[in-house]
Enzyme design. Structure first.
Site, PDB file in Angstrom:
ATOM      1  N   GLU A  44       0.805  -1.222   0.000  1.00 39.99           N
ATOM      2  CA  GLU A  44       0.000   0.000   0.000  1.00 39.99           C
ATOM      3  C   GLU A  44       0.841   1.276   0.000  1.00 39.99           C
ATOM      4  OE1 GLU A  44      -3.126   0.087   2.839  1.00 39.99           O
ATOM      5  OE2 GLU A  44      -3.726  -1.982   2.524  1.00 39.99           O
ATOM      6  N   GLU A  79      -5.159  -8.737   1.468  1.00 40.31           N
ATOM      7  CA  GLU A  79      -5.765  -8.427   2.764  1.00 40.31           C
ATOM      8  C   GLU A  79      -7.253  -8.208   2.548  1.00 40.31           C
ATOM      9  OE1 GLU A  79      -4.174  -5.047   4.898  1.00 40.31           O
ATOM     10  OE2 GLU A  79      -2.115  -5.674   4.459  1.00 40.31           O
TER      11      GLU A  79
HETATM   12  C1  GCO Z   1      -3.586  -1.609   5.602  1.00 39.35           C
HETATM   13  C2  GCO Z   1      -2.509  -2.378   6.170  1.00 39.35           C
HETATM   14  C3  GCO Z   1      -2.824  -3.110   7.423  1.00 39.35           C
HETATM   15  C4  GCO Z   1      -3.952  -2.594   8.250  1.00 39.35           C
HETATM   16  C5  GCO Z   1      -5.289  -3.099   7.768  1.00 39.35           C
HETATM   17  C6  GCO Z   1      -6.462  -2.597   8.577  1.00 39.35           C
HETATM   18  O1  GCO Z   1      -4.173  -2.095   4.672  1.00 39.35           O
HETATM   19  O2  GCO Z   1      -3.859  -0.512   6.054  1.00 39.35           O
HETATM   20  O3  GCO Z   1      -1.930  -3.188   5.233  1.00 39.35           O
HETATM   21  O4  GCO Z   1      -1.619  -3.011   8.079  1.00 39.35           O
HETATM   22  O5  GCO Z   1      -3.799  -2.947   9.569  1.00 39.35           O
HETATM   23  O6  GCO Z   1      -5.490  -2.688   6.466  1.00 39.35           O
HETATM   24  O7  GCO Z   1      -6.549  -1.216   8.515  1.00 39.35           O
END
Ligand code: GCO
Length: 456
Positions: free
Chosen positions: A163, A359
């Site tokens: 990200e 994710e």
């Molecule tokens: C993100 C990160 C994670 C976060 C998750 C929840 O996507 O921001 O990769 O580290 O913890 O997304 O916000």
């Protein structure tokens, strides 16, 4: 279980280094350590110590992964743990920790999927300018090369960055994340140098023998709620999504972004020959999908969700983000069908590249009683998203796997311990791990799949 996950579709869980590791004394300092010490930067005052104390509880956490029965585990390497000064000498104890992690996964038949940068930049490099400085991209490539040389034969899949939007715009524009700078022009340079670092790192990883190299974005579908907001929605989409897709596609900074961000930077950091580096072919692309963003006319009564705020988008016109219920504890709209919109963005810009959801998960209400930790909304969220993803796959999107966020409750960045995404509860005081109902649900899904046919 009526969710029919096809054979060979990879299912896993994900975590990141600063959010779980602890053992701050065992590594170099990270930008997030510095940021966490600023009063008010993290809502509950949490720091990187002990987080989930994962470094000291590695064996237990590996056993949890084995118990769950995941195909793959996505973790991130802490740059300051393996290269404490951000450049130069490697730390033997840092490497040893990841050796034990990677080997422990392989022993349990779990594929290691490593991310090289999930936001914890060595403080030395942050102090030297961070991602707005071009040099950081070269330092990142050196670090990637060293990791490739050490782990190439054992890591199944590599991501350069997680990200980059968050690093660039939450870190240097809104200041919500480390290093807490609020400089829109610098944030655009950061976005650019992150993708330059990514391209350089892909080349260096391959030189070191690494295979399956890619990057993980957080493409967020942006929906305009009324025709008068179309231009504003396009600006948000440009800074959230297209700037990264354009750079990865070798198209440089678009005229549209140059126009909508005019006056913030002279773009003096852009060099023509960077395009080829940034578009170095990747083997796969990851998407972290949680929600969508709806753009509506500015209204002072609107409630802001975490991460939905105009200050994160340099040059943003006045507008409100208006998520529709149902919402998670983060205030994020739950919209499983949105995952297909995100996949479409990726495959339109970078056709032919296999996709992974790296994710997906939710911070939700949980209740505890003698029978366990009940988080039915989380299991439902995961199930609905996997279902939507498999539908997209049936329509022809080349999506190969899915990782739930997250294995453990952990440090949710600026929200500290106040937002919980884990399938497994971690008691922040004692570190005790307890699988929630959602962990049992996921385990059952994993074991209910028909076995792979034997290889002939
Ligand atoms: C993100 C990160 C994670 C976060 C998750 C929840 O996507 O921001 O990769 O580290 O913890 O997304 O916000």
């Amino acid at each position: 279980m009526d969710l029919d996950v096809p054979r060979g579709f990879e299912l896993g869980v994900a975590t990141s280094s600063w959010q779980i590791e602890g053992d701050v004394a065992g590594r170099g300092r990270a930008n997030w350590d510095d940021f966490a010490e600023r009063p008010g930067a993290i809502v509950d005052g949490s720091t990187g110590e002990p987080a989930c104390d994962h470094v000291h509880r590695l064996a237990e956490d590996l056993d949890l992964l084995g118990w769950l029965g995941v195909d793959a585990y996505r973790f991130s390497v802490s740059w300051p743990r393996v290269m404490p000064e951000g450049t130069g000498a490697l730390s033997p104890s840092g490497l040893d920790f990841y050796d034990r992690l990677v080997d422990g996964l392989l022993e349990r038949g779990i594929k290691p999927a490593a991310t090289l940068f999930h936001w914890d930049l060595p403080s030395t490099l942050e102090d030297a300018g961070g991602w707005p400085a071009r040099d950081t991209a070269y330092r990142f490539a050196d670090y990637a090369h060293a990791m490739g040389e050490h782990f190439a034969g054992r890591v199944d899949r590599w991501a350069t960055l997680n990200e980059p939007w968050c690093s660039a715009f939450l870190g240097y524009c809104a200041g919500y994340f480390a290093p807490g700078r609020t400089e829109p022009g610098a944030s655009l340079a950061a976005a650019y140098h992150l993708i330059l670092g990514h391209g350089l790192a892909i080349e260096r990883l391959r030189d070191a023998g690494a295979r399956n190299v890619g990057i993980v974005l957080n493409l967020i579908p942006v929906i305009s709620e009324s025709p008068e907001m179309d231009a504003a929605a396009r600006h948000v989409d440009g800074v959230q999504n297209r700037i990264f897709l354009d750079l990865l596609a070798g198209d440089g900074i678009s005229d549209e972004i140059r126009t909508s961000c005019r006056g913030l930077t002279d773009w003096g950091f852009v060099r023509d020959d960077d395009r080829a580096v940034m578009s170095t072919p990747i083997d796969w692309l990851g998407e972290n999908y949680y929600t969508v963003m709806r753009v509506a006319p500015l209204s002072p009564t609107d409630v802001h969700a975490i991460g939905q705020d105009v200050s994160m988008f340099p040059g943003c016109p006045p507008l409100s983000f208006v998520p529709r219920p149902p919402l998670t504890d983060m205030g994020w709209e739950i919209l499983p069908e949105g995952v297909e919109l995100a996949l479409r963005m990726a495959s339109d810009s970078l056709p032919g590249i296999p996709l992974w959801i790296c994710e997906n998960g939710a911070a939700v209400h949980e209740s505890t009683d003698a029978t366990g930790i009940h988080d039915p909304i989380r299991s439902e969220y995961l199930e609905d998203h996997i279902r939507a993803l498999l539908r997209a796959r049936d329509k022809g999107f080349d999506v190969r796997g899915y990782y739930a966020w997250s294995l453990l409750d952990n440090l949710e960045w600026a929200s500290g311990w106040t937002k919980k995404f884990g399938l497994v509860r971690v008691d922040p005081a004692t570190g005790t791990r307890t699988p929630k109902d959602s962990a049992h649900w996921y385990r059952e899904l994993l074991s209910s799949r028909s076995p792979e046919p034997p290889r002939s």
